[in-house]
Motif scaffolding. Structure first.
Motif, PDB file in Angstrom:
ATOM      1  N   ASP A  28     -11.203  -0.727   4.226  1.00  0.00           N
ATOM      2  CA  ASP A  28     -10.142  -0.629   3.901  1.00  0.00           C
ATOM      3  C   ASP A  28      -9.547  -1.025   2.193  1.00  0.00           C
ATOM      4  OD1 ASP A  28      -9.782  -1.365   6.253  1.00  0.00           O
ATOM      5  OD2 ASP A  28      -8.668  -3.180   6.184  1.00  0.00           O
ATOM      6  N   ASP A  29     -10.307  -0.518   1.234  1.00  0.00           N
ATOM      7  CA  ASP A  29     -10.391  -0.355   0.071  1.00  0.00           C
ATOM      8  C   ASP A  29     -10.511   0.662  -0.603  1.00  0.00           C
ATOM      9  OD1 ASP A  29     -12.701  -1.395   0.771  1.00  0.00           O
ATOM     10  OD2 ASP A  29     -13.057  -3.104  -1.188  1.00  0.00           O
ATOM     11  N   LEU A  30     -11.524   1.202   0.553  1.00  0.00           N
ATOM     12  CA  LEU A  30     -11.287   2.967   0.312  1.00  0.00           C
ATOM     13  C   LEU A  30     -10.864   3.816   0.576  1.00  0.00           C
ATOM     14  CD1 LEU A  30     -14.730   3.810   1.108  1.00  0.00           C
ATOM     15  CD2 LEU A  30     -14.163   3.149  -1.516  1.00  0.00           C
ATOM     16  N   LEU A  31     -10.118   3.225   2.158  1.00  0.00           N
ATOM     17  CA  LEU A  31      -8.771   4.091   2.806  1.00  0.00           C
ATOM     18  C   LEU A  31      -7.833   4.413   1.703  1.00  0.00           C
ATOM     19  CD1 LEU A  31      -8.808   6.204   5.109  1.00  0.00           C
ATOM     20  CD2 LEU A  31      -7.978   3.911   6.503  1.00  0.00           C
ATOM     21  N   ILE A  32      -7.137   3.115   1.903  1.00  0.00           N
ATOM     22  CA  ILE A  32      -5.929   2.779   1.190  1.00  0.00           C
ATOM     23  C   ILE A  32      -4.934   3.408   0.189  1.00  0.00           C
ATOM     24  CG2 ILE A  32      -4.344   0.561  -0.084  1.00  0.00           C
ATOM     25  CD1 ILE A  32      -4.275   1.088   3.380  1.00  0.00           C
ATOM     26  N   PRO A  33      -6.287   3.746  -1.137  1.00  0.00           N
ATOM     27  CA  PRO A  33      -5.863   4.795  -2.456  1.00  0.00           C
ATOM     28  C   PRO A  33      -6.101   5.747  -2.189  1.00  0.00           C
ATOM     29  CG  PRO A  33      -7.787   2.758  -2.952  1.00  0.00           C
ATOM     30  CD  PRO A  33      -7.230   2.162  -1.524  1.00  0.00           C
ATOM     31  N   PHE A  34      -7.651   6.552  -1.225  1.00  0.00           N
ATOM     32  CA  PHE A  34      -7.104   7.918  -0.629  1.00  0.00           C
ATOM     33  C   PHE A  34      -5.306   8.537   0.467  1.00  0.00           C
ATOM     34  CE2 PHE A  34      -8.703  11.298   2.432  1.00  0.00           C
ATOM     35  CZ  PHE A  34      -9.072  11.973   1.306  1.00  0.00           C
ATOM     36  N   VAL A  35      -4.705   7.156   1.170  1.00  0.00           N
ATOM     37  CA  VAL A  35      -4.501   7.812   1.534  1.00  0.00           C
ATOM     38  C   VAL A  35      -2.878   7.852   0.673  1.00  0.00           C
ATOM     39  CG1 VAL A  35      -2.425   6.766   3.387  1.00  0.00           C
ATOM     40  CG2 VAL A  35      -4.570   6.448   3.801  1.00  0.00           C
ATOM     41  N   ASN A  36      -3.014   7.022  -0.176  1.00  0.00           N
ATOM     42  CA  ASN A  36      -2.006   6.306  -0.583  1.00  0.00           C
ATOM     43  C   ASN A  36      -1.736   8.031  -1.592  1.00  0.00           C
ATOM     44  OD1 ASN A  36      -0.975   4.763  -0.570  1.00  0.00           O
ATOM     45  ND2 ASN A  36      -1.814   2.913  -2.148  1.00  0.00           N
ATOM     46  N   HIS A  37      -2.559   8.830  -2.500  1.00  0.00           N
ATOM     47  CA  HIS A  37      -2.905   9.994  -3.333  1.00  0.00           C
ATOM     48  C   HIS A  37      -2.163  10.871  -2.369  1.00  0.00           C
ATOM     49  CE1 HIS A  37      -4.748  12.010  -6.275  1.00  0.00           C
ATOM     50  NE2 HIS A  37      -5.172  13.274  -5.353  1.00  0.00           N
ATOM     51  N   ILE A  38      -3.384  11.489  -1.631  1.00  0.00           N
ATOM     52  CA  ILE A  38      -3.015  12.625  -0.491  1.00  0.00           C
ATOM     53  C   ILE A  38      -1.575  12.457   0.468  1.00  0.00           C
ATOM     54  CG2 ILE A  38      -3.700  11.047   1.857  1.00  0.00           C
ATOM     55  CD1 ILE A  38      -5.141  14.242   1.968  1.00  0.00           C
ATOM     56  N   GLY A  40       1.226  10.127  -0.975  1.00  0.00           N
ATOM     57  CA  GLY A  40       2.092   9.692  -2.109  1.00  0.00           C
ATOM     58  C   GLY A  40       2.350   8.778  -1.938  1.00  0.00           C
ATOM     59  N   GLU A  41       1.712   7.787  -0.783  1.00  0.00           N
ATOM     60  CA  GLU A  41       2.418   6.590   0.016  1.00  0.00           C
ATOM     61  C   GLU A  41       1.361   5.554  -1.375  1.00  0.00           C
ATOM     62  OE1 GLU A  41       4.018   6.013   2.492  1.00  0.00           O
ATOM     63  OE2 GLU A  41       3.222   7.618   3.802  1.00  0.00           O
ATOM     64  N   LYS A  42       2.162   4.159  -1.543  1.00  0.00           N
ATOM     65  CA  LYS A  42       2.253   2.912  -2.496  1.00  0.00           C
ATOM     66  C   LYS A  42       1.464   1.935  -1.377  1.00  0.00           C
ATOM     67  CE  LYS A  42       5.790   4.848  -5.913  1.00  0.00           C
ATOM     68  NZ  LYS A  42       7.052   4.768  -6.189  1.00  0.00           N
ATOM     69  N   SER A  73      -8.143   8.336  12.279  1.00  0.00           N
ATOM     70  CA  SER A  73      -7.379   8.711  13.471  1.00  0.00           C
ATOM     71  C   SER A  73      -6.698   6.234  13.710  1.00  0.00           C
ATOM     72  CB  SER A  73      -7.057   8.788  14.879  1.00  0.00           C
ATOM     73  OG  SER A  73      -5.390   8.366  15.363  1.00  0.00           O
ATOM     74  N   PHE A  74      -5.488   6.453  12.612  1.00  0.00           N
ATOM     75  CA  PHE A  74      -5.366   5.312  12.680  1.00  0.00           C
ATOM     76  C   PHE A  74      -3.885   4.972  11.673  1.00  0.00           C
ATOM     77  CE2 PHE A  74      -6.758   7.222   8.727  1.00  0.00           C
ATOM     78  CZ  PHE A  74      -5.827   6.694   7.528  1.00  0.00           C
ATOM     79  N   GLU A  75      -3.172   3.797  12.243  1.00  0.00           N
ATOM     80  CA  GLU A  75      -2.056   3.067  11.810  1.00  0.00           C
ATOM     81  C   GLU A  75      -2.358   2.770  10.369  1.00  0.00           C
ATOM     82  OE1 GLU A  75       0.486   3.568  16.010  1.00  0.00           O
ATOM     83  OE2 GLU A  75       0.005   1.701  15.403  1.00  0.00           O
ATOM     84  N   ILE A  76      -1.081   2.878   9.464  1.00  0.00           N
ATOM     85  CA  ILE A  76      -0.314   1.715   8.327  1.00  0.00           C
ATOM     86  C   ILE A  76       0.532   0.987   8.682  1.00  0.00           C
ATOM     87  CG2 ILE A  76      -0.408   1.176   6.130  1.00  0.00           C
ATOM     88  CD1 ILE A  76      -2.074   2.906   6.098  1.00  0.00           C
ATOM     89  N   THR A  82       5.382   1.431  10.320  1.00  0.00           N
ATOM     90  CA  THR A  82       4.383   1.142  10.454  1.00  0.00           C
ATOM     91  C   THR A  82       4.421   3.492  10.497  1.00  0.00           C
ATOM     92  OG1 THR A  82       3.731  -0.675  12.039  1.00  0.00           O
ATOM     93  CG2 THR A  82       2.713   1.838  12.650  1.00  0.00           C
ATOM     94  N   LYS A  83       2.746   3.878   9.823  1.00  0.00           N
ATOM     95  CA  LYS A  83       3.481   5.167  10.037  1.00  0.00           C
ATOM     96  C   LYS A  83       1.806   5.270  11.302  1.00  0.00           C
ATOM     97  CE  LYS A  83       5.618   6.263   6.480  1.00  0.00           C
ATOM     98  NZ  LYS A  83       6.100   7.141   5.387  1.00  0.00           N
ATOM     99  N   ARG A  84       1.641   6.682  11.326  1.00  0.00           N
ATOM    100  CA  ARG A  84       0.229   6.680  12.015  1.00  0.00           C
ATOM    101  C   ARG A  84      -0.138   8.296  10.837  1.00  0.00           C
ATOM    102  NH1 ARG A  84      -0.937   7.263  18.867  1.00  0.00           N
ATOM    103  NH2 ARG A  84      -3.305   7.564  18.738  1.00  0.00           N
ATOM    104  N   TYR A  85      -1.779   7.826  10.768  1.00  0.00           N
ATOM    105  CA  TYR A  85      -2.030   9.146   9.878  1.00  0.00           C
ATOM    106  C   TYR A  85      -3.467   9.773  10.914  1.00  0.00           C
ATOM    107  CZ  TYR A  85       0.740   6.964   6.366  1.00  0.00           C
ATOM    108  OH  TYR A  85       1.386   6.749   5.526  1.00  0.00           O
TER     109      TYR A  85
END
Length: 320
Positions: A28-38, A40-42, A73-76, A82-85
Motif C-alpha cells: 500500500d505504501d508504494l501504491l498510494i503515492p503512485f496513485v496520488n501522483h498520476i 492528482g489525488e491526496k 484493478s482496485f478501489e480506494i 470510493t473510486k475505482r482504478y
C-alpha cells in the motif's frame, strides 16, 4: 539466454509485469503515492485499498471469448468517497495498441459497476492510468480514448501516462514514486552497450544503485516505507535488473553482485518488530512472523558457513 540463466530463481518470462503486479497487490505504501501522483489525488495513510478481480473476459467479433488479466484493478476509499482504478504497465515500445486493450478492460470493468433501472442504465468507467517503461518516439504524456455514439455525439476520457525516462532518481524520491525504482534500469537502456564495455562506466552505474538503496533505507528509517515493503522492493530491483541486463555480461555480473548482497541484508527482524508494534502479529500472523525470524537465522548461519549469493537466492525463493 543460456539455459543456466533460465534456471535461475530470478528468471521470469514476464519479469516487469510480475514486478508491477507484486507492488500493486502487496505494498500500500508504494501504491498510494503512485496513485496520488498520476491522478492528482491526496490520499494518506487513512485510505483503504480494496483489490478487485483482475481477470476480464474479452468478447471478439467472431464470438470467441478470451480471458485477459489486467495489471491492476482496485478501489480506494477515503473520507467517505470510493473510486475505482485500473493501472497498466507497458514494457514494449509504445505504439498506441495498449489503448485498445485498456478500453477493452475498462468496458468489461464498467459492466460490473453499472447502476440504473429498466429504462436507464449508467456505466461507470474506472480511472485508468498507464506506466510506459521504454523510451520511444511520439509517446504522449496523456492519451485519450474517444467514443462516438449512435447519435453522432462523442465522449472522451483521458488516460494519464507516466513515462519512465521522464523521472530521475531525485524526481522519484521527491514524489515518493518508489514504485518506479525496480524499473530505473530502463533509463539506461540506450547506454547499456557502451557501459558494458567500460569498467569506469560500470562502476558509475553501481554507485548509482548503491545510492538508490541507501536512499530507500533512509525512507524506511523516516517511516515513509515499511520494512516489509523495503524488502519487497529491493528483491524486485534485483529481479528486474537481472532479467534486463542478461545480454550485457559485465553489467549483469556487477549489478547482480551488489543487489544480491542487498537482498541478503533484508530486514526480517525489523519486519517482525513492526508487525508486533502495530498489533498485527496474532495467531497465524505471529506464526508467519516467527517463520521470517527463523529464515533470517538460517541465512545468517548459511553466510557464516560460506554460502554463496546463489545459495542465499535459492533459500529466499524457497522461503516464498
Amino acid at each position: 539466454m543460456s539455459e543456466e540463466k533460465k534456471q535461475s530463481p530470478l528468471y521470469s518470462d514476464t519479469p516487469y509485469d510480475d514486478a508491477f503486479r507484486t507492488m500493486e497487490t502487496k505494498c500500500d505504501d508504494l501504491l498510494i503515492p503512485f496513485v496520488n501522483h498520476i491522478f492528482g489525488e491526496k490520499y494518506d495513510k487513512r485510505a483503504i485499498i480494496t483489490r478487485l478481480r483482475n481477470e476480464e473476459y474479452i468478447e471478439h467479433k467472431d464470438e470467441s471469448v478470451e480471458k485477459r488479466i489486467t495489471d491492476s484493478s482496485f478501489e480506494i476509499s477515503f473520507e467517505e468517497v470510493t473510486k475505482r482504478y485500473h493501472l497498466e504497465c507497458e514494457s514494449s515500445r509504445y505504439d498506441g495498441s495498449i489503448l485498445v486493450r485498456i478500453f477493452e478492460y475498462d468496458s468489461q470493468i464498467e459492466r460490473t459497476d453499472s447502476e440504473g433501472n429498466r429504462c436507464r442504465v449508467k456505466f461507470k468507467f474506472p480511472n485508468s492510468g498507464l506506466l510506459i517503461l521504454r523510451r520511444s518516439r511520439n509517446t504522449p504524456e496523456i492519451a485519450v480514448i474517444e467514443l462516438e455514439m449512435p447519435d453522432g455525439k462523442e465522449a472522451t476520457y483521458e488516460i494519464p501516462v507516466i513515462r519512465m525516462w521522464d523521472y530521475s532518481l531525485d524526481d522519484i524520491f521527491e514524489n515518493r514514486l518508489y514504485m518506479l525504482l525496480p524499473f530505473y534500469i530502463f533509463n539506461y537502456e540506450g547506454k547499456l552497450k557502451s557501459i558494458n564495455k567500460s569498467n569506469e562506466k560500470i562502476e558509475q552505474l553501481i554507485e548509482e544503485y548503491k545510492n538508490l538503496v541507501s536512499r530507500l533505507k533512509n525512507e524506511n528509517e523516516r517511516g515513509n516505507l515499511s520494512s516489509a515493503t523495503l524488502s519487497v522492493i529491493i528483491k524486485l530491483i534485483h529481479r528486474v535488473a537481472y532479467n534486463f541486463t542478461t545480454n550485457r555480461k559485465n553489467i549483469h555480473k556487477k549489478v547482480g553482485e551488489i543487489m544480491g548482497g542487498q537482498v541478503i541484508d533484508f530486514p526480517e527482524f525489523k519486519i517482525r518488530d513492526e508487525a508486533r508494534a502495530e498489533g498485527k502479529v496474532e495467531g497465524r500472523a505471529e506464526g508467519k512472523a516467527e517463520g521470517k525470524a527463523e529464515t533470517a537465522d538460517e541465512i545468517l548461519r548459511a553466510i557464516s558457513g560460506g554460502a554463496t549469493i546463489e545459495d542465499i537466492q535459492k533459500m529466499l525463493t524457497e522461503e516464498k
